[in-house]
Design a protein around this motif. Structure first.
Motif, mmCIF file in Angstrom:
data_model
loop_
_atom_site.group_PDB
_atom_site.id
_atom_site.type_symbol
_atom_site.label_atom_id
_atom_site.label_comp_id
_atom_site.label_asym_id
_atom_site.label_seq_id
_atom_site.Cartn_x
_atom_site.Cartn_y
_atom_site.Cartn_z
ATOM 1 N N MET A 118 0.836 -1.187 0.000
ATOM 2 C CA MET A 118 0.000 0.000 0.000
ATOM 3 C C MET A 118 0.882 1.252 0.000
ATOM 4 S SD MET A 118 -3.252 -0.489 0.038
ATOM 5 C CE MET A 118 -4.472 -1.701 0.396
ATOM 6 N N THR A 119 0.366 2.274 -0.605
ATOM 7 C CA THR A 119 1.036 3.565 -0.626
ATOM 8 C C THR A 119 0.055 4.648 -0.176
ATOM 9 O OG1 THR A 119 0.417 3.957 -2.923
ATOM 10 C CG2 THR A 119 2.534 2.905 -2.560
ATOM 11 N N ILE A 120 0.569 5.842 0.002
ATOM 12 C CA ILE A 120 -0.286 6.979 0.327
ATOM 13 C C ILE A 120 -0.550 7.751 -0.960
ATOM 14 C CG2 ILE A 120 -0.530 9.113 1.656
ATOM 15 C CD1 ILE A 120 -0.566 6.545 3.343
ATOM 16 N N VAL A 121 -1.823 7.977 -1.242
ATOM 17 C CA VAL A 121 -2.246 8.723 -2.429
ATOM 18 C C VAL A 121 -2.929 10.005 -1.961
ATOM 19 C CG1 VAL A 121 -3.765 8.704 -4.453
ATOM 20 C CG2 VAL A 121 -2.504 6.631 -3.812
ATOM 21 N N ALA A 122 -2.534 11.116 -2.558
ATOM 22 C CA ALA A 122 -3.163 12.403 -2.265
ATOM 23 C C ALA A 122 -4.042 12.788 -3.447
ATOM 24 C CB ALA A 122 -2.118 13.474 -2.030
ATOM 25 N N LEU A 123 -5.299 13.086 -3.158
ATOM 26 C CA LEU A 123 -6.214 13.579 -4.188
ATOM 27 C C LEU A 123 -6.343 15.082 -4.007
ATOM 28 C CD1 LEU A 123 -9.178 11.029 -4.098
ATOM 29 C CD2 LEU A 123 -7.041 10.890 -5.352
ATOM 30 N N MET A 124 -6.189 15.823 -5.085
ATOM 31 C CA MET A 124 -6.348 17.276 -5.035
ATOM 32 C C MET A 124 -7.548 17.665 -5.889
ATOM 33 S SD MET A 124 -2.360 18.457 -5.233
ATOM 34 C CE MET A 124 -2.751 20.176 -5.028
ATOM 35 N N TRP A 125 -8.399 18.481 -5.321
ATOM 36 C CA TRP A 125 -9.630 18.972 -5.961
ATOM 37 C C TRP A 125 -9.579 20.481 -5.886
ATOM 38 C CZ3 TRP A 125 -13.477 22.204 -4.393
ATOM 39 C CH2 TRP A 125 -14.727 22.107 -4.986
ATOM 40 N N GLU A 126 -9.657 21.166 -7.038
ATOM 41 C CA GLU A 126 -9.552 22.631 -7.041
ATOM 42 C C GLU A 126 -10.636 23.227 -7.921
ATOM 43 O OE1 GLU A 126 -8.287 26.504 -8.642
ATOM 44 O OE2 GLU A 126 -8.170 24.655 -9.789
ATOM 45 N N ALA A 127 -11.323 24.240 -7.378
ATOM 46 C CA ALA A 127 -12.389 24.912 -8.120
ATOM 47 C C ALA A 127 -12.254 26.421 -7.951
ATOM 48 C CB ALA A 127 -13.759 24.453 -7.625
ATOM 49 N N ARG A 128 -12.758 27.149 -8.930
ATOM 50 C CA ARG A 128 -12.771 28.610 -8.860
ATOM 51 C C ARG A 128 -14.217 29.083 -8.881
ATOM 52 N NH1 ARG A 128 -9.661 33.102 -12.506
ATOM 53 N NH2 ARG A 128 -10.322 34.827 -11.198
ATOM 54 N N ALA A 129 -14.572 29.863 -7.869
ATOM 55 C CA ALA A 129 -15.951 30.342 -7.718
ATOM 56 C C ALA A 129 -16.246 31.474 -8.693
ATOM 57 C CB ALA A 129 -16.180 30.831 -6.291
ATOM 58 N N THR A 130 -17.506 31.608 -9.029
ATOM 59 C CA THR A 130 -17.936 32.767 -9.799
ATOM 60 C C THR A 130 -17.809 34.000 -8.916
ATOM 61 O OG1 THR A 130 -20.232 32.311 -9.196
ATOM 62 C CG2 THR A 130 -19.493 31.494 -11.328
ATOM 63 N N GLU A 131 -17.813 35.158 -9.529
ATOM 64 C CA GLU A 131 -17.614 36.437 -8.844
ATOM 65 C C GLU A 131 -18.432 36.540 -7.563
ATOM 66 O OE1 GLU A 131 -15.926 40.152 -8.314
ATOM 67 O OE2 GLU A 131 -15.527 38.848 -10.016
ATOM 68 N N GLY A 132 -17.736 36.763 -6.448
ATOM 69 C CA GLY A 132 -18.395 36.978 -5.165
ATOM 70 C C GLY A 132 -18.900 35.744 -4.452
ATOM 71 N N ARG A 133 -18.698 34.552 -5.025
ATOM 72 C CA ARG A 133 -19.228 33.338 -4.404
ATOM 73 C C ARG A 133 -18.150 32.471 -3.762
ATOM 74 N NH1 ARG A 133 -24.036 30.731 -7.815
ATOM 75 N NH2 ARG A 133 -24.401 29.781 -5.786
ATOM 76 N N GLY A 134 -16.963 33.046 -3.559
ATOM 77 C CA GLY A 134 -15.875 32.303 -2.922
ATOM 78 C C GLY A 134 -16.231 31.755 -1.561
ATOM 79 N N PRO A 135 -16.805 32.575 -0.652
ATOM 80 C CA PRO A 135 -17.176 32.041 0.663
ATOM 81 C C PRO A 135 -18.212 30.911 0.568
ATOM 82 C CG PRO A 135 -17.097 34.427 0.732
ATOM 83 C CD PRO A 135 -16.973 34.036 -0.715
ATOM 84 N N GLU A 136 -19.124 31.018 -0.366
ATOM 85 C CA GLU A 136 -20.141 29.968 -0.545
ATOM 86 C C GLU A 136 -19.502 28.673 -1.049
ATOM 87 O OE1 GLU A 136 -24.256 29.195 -3.065
ATOM 88 O OE2 GLU A 136 -23.273 31.150 -3.199
#
Length: 85
Positions: A1-19
């Motif tokens: 077994m090994t350690i696998v890191a999953l990265m998930w990245e998204a960019r919010a529409t204008e002004g919706r970053g906190p949401e």
């Protein structure tokens, strides 16, 4: 077994970053990873990294889904990395 890191990245529409940040924090996965970290960056971007014990980067691991299309500016970017120790 090994350690696998999953990265998930998204960019919010204008002004919706906190949401988007709250949305990503509240998503539960089908099982608990070894570790989970949520980060934010300029431009209303949200990054979630999860670490798993797995047989390699092709392993079937739970991932965060796509948010609602009106919450993001583009499809989610996803990467898988294998730890080299």
């Amino acid at each position: 077994m090994t350690i696998v890191a999953l990265m998930w990245e998204a960019r919010a529409t204008e002004g919706r970053g906190p949401e988007l940040l709250e949305w990503a924090r509240s998503r539960e996965l089908a099982r608990e990873p070894l570790r989970r970290e949520t980060l934010r960056a300029a431009g209303d971007r949200v990054l979630v990294i999860t670490w798993w014990e797995a047989s390699g980067t092709a392993a079937d691991l739970p991932e965060l889904p796509e948010p609602a299309p009106d919450m993001i500016t583009r499809p989610v970017h996803r990467w898988r990395f294998e730890s080299l120790g």
